[in-house]
Design an enzyme around this catalytic site. Structure first.
Site: not given
Ligand code: GLP
Length: 255
Positions: A77, A146, A148, A153
């Protein structure tokens, strides 16, 4: 190194001692994939969770244990709109954490464009490029609070390919820690869809820290529902979940 392996709802689960052990386990799975197939197609994730894994992959590369020159990568993404030179873009993140240190061929790197005017064209081209590469061999995932994956989402359409996403308030807030203020967080993103992720041959989801414990329990033991996008992984036939002890706090008693 101590690790505990479980299987639940078709998901292989490793509970590792801490963040470093989780990172090492994930790095060894990526390294094994790269050794097995020099021209592997890797699906890459951002966020704080995989940083330790990338550090270890760089070390393994420097020690000549792995080679990126035939590797093809697709990132999950990117924010929209954002320029790749913006320090909070995922394009910048990938340079900083991995690409600048290894011999991956520039033309083999794919990250959804956060700046192309024509979003439909960007998404369609991304899906076509993934298909042309023969789909992803190994997809790395983190998980949002959440539920995702990528930026899919809650309430996502499971059949979606790469698409434009309106970010949840919860995601904007969670990710504001990387920006100067919450107002600076882009409200949209371009994300691979669940369909792209589910077409991957192998999936490795990593999670660390107590903040993820509740959502992981729900994802692993709860129903498959678009309200918790990661729950769809129960229907994939090769998913490995690598947790540290904190992220595993709620699930451990059930396994
Ligand atoms: C972000 C990314 C995800 C990631 C998630 C968790 O928004 N788009 O790909 O897995 O949030 O992030 P973190 O590893 O910093 O907790």
């Amino acid at each position: 190194m101590k690790d505990n392996k479980y299987v639940y709802n078709n998901l292989k689960i490793f509970i590792m001692e801490d963040y470093e052990a989780m990172s090492e386990k994930a790095a060894s799975m990526v390294a094994a994939q790269m050794t097995l197939k020099n021209d592997s197609v890797l699906g890459l994730a951002t966020g704080s969770t995989p940083e330790g894994m990338y550090r270890r992959l760089v070390q393994r590369y420097q020690q000549h244990q792995i080679d990126f020159h035939e590797i093809i990568s697709f990132n999950l993404d990117e924010y929209y709109p954002i320029l790749p030179e913006n320090k909070e873009s995922y394009a910048y993140y990938m340079e900083k954490n991995l690409f600048q240190f290894v011999n991956i061929a520039r033309q083999n790197i794919h990250i959804p464009s956060g700046s192309h005017q024509n979003i439909d064209e960007t998404c369609k081209a991304y899906d076509q490029a993934i298909a042309k590469a023969g789909n992803i061999d190994l997809q790395i995932l983190g998980i949002g609070n959440n539920g995702h994956i990528g930026f899919n989402e809650p309430d996502i359409k499971f059949e979606a390919g790469t698409h434009l996403v309106e970010l949840d308030e919860a995601t904007i807030l969670a990710n504001s820690r990387f920006f100067e203020s919450v107002e600076d967080v882009p409200k949209k993103a371009i994300s691979m869809g669940i369909r792209n992720i589910m077409h991957s041959k192998k999936i490795v989801l990593m999670a660390s820290g107590i903040a993820k414990a509740a959502v992981l329990k729900e994802m692993i033991t709860g129903p498959v529902t678009p309200n918790l996008p990661a729950s769809i992984l129960q229907l994939h036939n090769d998913v490995t979940i690598i947790l540290d002890e904190d992220a595993a706090k709620e699930i451990k008693a059930i396994l």
